[in-house]
Design a protein around this motif. Structure first.
Motif, PDB file in Angstrom:
ATOM      1  N   HIS A  13       1.041  -1.125   0.340  1.00 24.37           N
ATOM      2  CA  HIS A  13       0.386   0.136   0.406  1.00 24.37           C
ATOM      3  C   HIS A  13       0.365   0.886   0.046  1.00 24.37           C
ATOM      4  CE1 HIS A  13      -2.199   3.269   1.585  1.00 24.37           C
ATOM      5  NE2 HIS A  13      -3.858   2.406   1.056  1.00 24.37           N
ATOM      6  N   THR A  14       1.906   1.205   0.999  1.00 22.24           N
ATOM      7  CA  THR A  14       2.917   2.608   0.734  1.00 22.24           C
ATOM      8  C   THR A  14       3.482   2.253  -0.207  1.00 22.24           C
ATOM      9  OG1 THR A  14       3.334   2.018   3.250  1.00 22.24           O
ATOM     10  CG2 THR A  14       4.345   3.283   2.257  1.00 22.24           C
ATOM     11  N   ILE A  15       4.371   1.525  -1.497  1.00 17.92           N
ATOM     12  CA  ILE A  15       4.520   1.668  -2.581  1.00 17.92           C
ATOM     13  C   ILE A  15       4.055   1.725  -3.234  1.00 17.92           C
ATOM     14  CG2 ILE A  15       5.413   0.116  -4.524  1.00 17.92           C
ATOM     15  CD1 ILE A  15       6.602  -1.559  -2.182  1.00 17.92           C
ATOM     16  N   ALA A  16       2.627   1.737  -3.794  1.00 19.82           N
ATOM     17  CA  ALA A  16       1.351   1.348  -4.543  1.00 19.82           C
ATOM     18  C   ALA A  16       1.166   3.421  -4.117  1.00 19.82           C
ATOM     19  CB  ALA A  16       0.194   1.340  -4.648  1.00 19.82           C
ATOM     20  N   TYR A  17       1.782   4.199  -3.112  1.00 19.13           N
ATOM     21  CA  TYR A  17       1.101   5.250  -2.748  1.00 19.13           C
ATOM     22  C   TYR A  17       2.094   6.075  -3.400  1.00 19.13           C
ATOM     23  CZ  TYR A  17      -0.201   9.418  -0.227  1.00 19.13           C
ATOM     24  OH  TYR A  17      -0.474  10.925   0.296  1.00 19.13           O
ATOM     25  N   LEU A  18       3.016   5.374  -3.054  1.00 16.85           N
ATOM     26  CA  LEU A  18       4.738   6.421  -2.980  1.00 16.85           C
ATOM     27  C   LEU A  18       4.751   6.903  -4.333  1.00 16.85           C
ATOM     28  CD1 LEU A  18       7.054   6.089  -0.373  1.00 16.85           C
ATOM     29  CD2 LEU A  18       5.931   7.714  -0.766  1.00 16.85           C
ATOM     30  N   ILE A  19       4.855   5.502  -5.156  1.00 16.52           N
ATOM     31  CA  ILE A  19       5.484   5.169  -6.313  1.00 16.52           C
ATOM     32  C   ILE A  19       3.620   5.645  -7.121  1.00 16.52           C
ATOM     33  CG2 ILE A  19       5.763   4.415  -9.035  1.00 16.52           C
ATOM     34  CD1 ILE A  19       7.466   2.577  -6.510  1.00 16.52           C
ATOM     35  N   PRO A  20       3.314   6.298  -7.829  1.00 19.11           N
ATOM     36  CA  PRO A  20       1.555   6.546  -8.437  1.00 19.11           C
ATOM     37  C   PRO A  20       1.150   4.957  -9.287  1.00 19.11           C
ATOM     38  CG  PRO A  20       2.231   8.657  -8.950  1.00 19.11           C
ATOM     39  CD  PRO A  20       4.126   7.469  -8.306  1.00 19.11           C
ATOM     40  N   LEU A  21       0.545   4.132  -8.619  1.00 20.76           N
ATOM     41  CA  LEU A  21       0.158   3.090  -9.414  1.00 20.76           C
ATOM     42  C   LEU A  21      -1.336   3.400 -10.092  1.00 20.76           C
ATOM     43  CD1 LEU A  21       2.250   0.513  -7.493  1.00 20.76           C
ATOM     44  CD2 LEU A  21       2.502   1.010  -9.892  1.00 20.76           C
TER      45      LEU A  21
END
Length: 51
Positions: A13-21
Motif C-alpha cells: 500500500h505504501t509503495i503504491a502510494y509513493l509510486i503513483p500506481l
C-alpha cells in the motif's frame, strides 16, 4: 501468517502510494489488510468463546 500478510499489504500500500500506481492496486492492498484484521479478530473471538 496473518501478521506477514498484513505487513506485506501495508508495504505494498505504501509503495503504491509513493509510486503513483493505478488506484485499484492501493485499494486492493488496503482491503487485504482490512480482511486480515477481521480474520484475526474472528479467530481470536472463536478461540475465546468456544473453549
Amino acid at each position: 501468517m496473518h501478521f506477514r500478510l498484513f505487513v506485506g499489504a501495508r508495504i505494498y500500500h505504501t509503495i503504491a502510494y509513493l509510486i503513483p500506481l493505478p488506484q485499484p492496486n492501493r485499494a486492493l492492498a488496503f482491503f487485504v489488510g482490512y480482511g486480515v484484521t477481521f480474520s484475526m479478530a474472528y479467530r481470536l473471538l472463536k478461540s475465546r468463546l468456544y473453549l
